[in-house]
Enzyme design. Structure first.
Site, mmCIF file in Angstrom:
data_model
loop_
_atom_site.group_PDB
_atom_site.id
_atom_site.type_symbol
_atom_site.label_atom_id
_atom_site.label_comp_id
_atom_site.label_asym_id
_atom_site.label_seq_id
_atom_site.Cartn_x
_atom_site.Cartn_y
_atom_site.Cartn_z
ATOM 1 N N ARG A 212 -4.562 5.475 -2.463
ATOM 2 C CA ARG A 212 -5.458 4.682 -1.630
ATOM 3 C C ARG A 212 -6.511 5.544 -1.301
ATOM 4 N NH1 ARG A 212 -0.003 5.208 0.317
ATOM 5 N NH2 ARG A 212 1.160 3.239 0.129
ATOM 6 N N LYS A 237 0.478 7.368 4.429
ATOM 7 C CA LYS A 237 0.977 5.420 5.336
ATOM 8 C C LYS A 237 2.823 5.580 4.824
ATOM 9 C CE LYS A 237 0.223 0.507 4.740
ATOM 10 N NZ LYS A 237 0.302 -0.105 4.253
#
Length: 388
Positions: A212, A237
């Site tokens: 990401r 996350k």
């Protein structure tokens, strides 16, 4: 009651006693937050912030009966203390708070009326879905203070409406990837000569490791282990950390980047960011990485010169998943058996999150059909399976 005036800017330093007096005056004789703020020459946001500060110091009793607008971040802070990030909930609440600050005519109105006016502020599907989330957040906070209050039943229709408008992920072809990498290598940046090699390595990690943007931005020198060929991704996350083995091509890109760092005499502190900017040797933040990589997409004519339409940087993560599954098919590996490993590599909680990234392309469909045809052929299947 006056605060101390500091310097020529006439900034006031309010004592805790002054803050407590102002906060406590809300609701007395029907005084609204706006009226108290105007009378004391402060802003509404200051009163909200003071109330929060006084609570943390234990100077504001939890059961105080003052009348405040139902915009309190206690539920967000409570969930964050329990280990949840609740970042989106905090953003939603603060956005609602800003709306109410611009509408002093709504002071004293019930929560349902406030939400109704807020829902009419925009006519988009995303805003409607956000209002539904906000209503649940505020209802949860009020039910925590008053267990007898009825819980608000969730309405999933706004979220489904938003989901129907989601864009289909763009799966980059190998030719697209080569074009992006070539543009990144020759990125015009006379004032920041290190930018091309930084952008090139960012693209390599986004495609070869499915990282990401935030994970790329937070990558430090201490996270890179050149001897074992791995990188450590920490606390991303879902609060997951993982150790990722990289391909040889990705390690070559990192090796070239680290060599360029030595030539540029950049900090070698293990806490220093892997990607650095020539101006003051600062590391790239998430926003600057996104902006620069979007520029590369535009230069490759994969994305229009303006607007948000077209392929996204995050689609490189989708491409990583699709190309990995294609490679497994071509190697004769059953992708279904590998999904738990892929989910772990991507940092997902379970394979259900990974399934979202599997976009069915013509190549993927062809490989899946070929595998089924081979499996169902009379020479490879059991007699009972063929007969059925």
């Amino acid at each position: 009651m006056r605060g101390e005036v500091l310097g020529f800017e006439r900034r006031r330093r309010w004592s805790d006693e002054d803050k407590l007096s102002i906060v406590s005056s809300v609701g007395i004789d029907g005084s609204t937050v706006t009226q108290v703020a105007h009378r004391c020459d402060v802003t509404r946001q200051q009163i909200y912030r003071w109330r929060h500060e006084l609570k943390k110091k234990g100077l504001w009793p939890p059961g105080a009966g003052t009348v405040f607008l139902p915009v309190d971040f206690e539920v967000v802070e409570r969930m964050q203390r329990r280990g949840y990030r609740y970042e989106a909930a905090e953003v939603i609440c603060r956005r609602f708070d800003r709306f109410l600050q611009q509408r002093p005519d709504l002071d004293g109105q019930p929560l349902e009326t406030l939400l109704e006016h807020y829902g009419k502020a925009k006519a988009t599907a995303n805003h409607t879905a956000e209002c539904e989330k906000l209503a649940r957040i505020l209802n949860k906070a009020l039910c925590h203070d008053d267990p007898s209050r009825p819980r608000r039943p969730p309405d999933h229709r706004p979220a489904k409406q938003v989901a129907r408008g989601w864009r289909r992920p763009y799966i980059y072809s190998p030719e697209d990837i080569q074009k992006l990498l070539a543009i990144a290598r020759t990125y015009p940046s006379p004032r920041a000569p290190s930018r091309p090699i930084n952008l090139y390595t960012m693209l390599v990690l986004a495609y070869c490791a499915g990282l990401r943007i935030g994970e790329i931005a937070r990558l430090t020198l201490g996270d890179v282990d050149m001897q074992s060929g791995t990188i450590a991704i920490r606390e991303t996350k879902f609060f997951k950390s993982r150790l990722l083995p990289l391909s040889e091509s990705a390690m070559d890109a990192l090796r070239a980047l680290l060599k360029a760092r030595q030539v540029a005499n950049v900090s070698r502190n293990p806490e220093a960011g892997v990607f650095w900017h020539d101006q003051n040797n600062r590391h790239y933040c998430r926003a600057s990485i996104s902006a620069n990589l979007v520029t590369v997409l535009r230069m490759a004519d994969l994305k229009p010169t303006k607007g948000k339409t077209g392929p996204r940087v995050h689609d490189l993560r989708h491409t990583f998943v699709v190309h990995r599954i294609l490679e497994w098919y071509r190697q004769g590996v059953n992708p279904q058996e590998k999904l738990p490993y892929l989910a772990t590599y991507l940092g997902h909680r379970d394979i259900n999150s990974t399934l979202v990234y599997i976009t069915v392309t013509q190549e993927l469909l062809h490989e899946a059909n070929e595998r089924f045809r081979t499996f169902a052929s009379p020479g490879n299947a059991e007699p009972g399976e063929v007969a059925s």
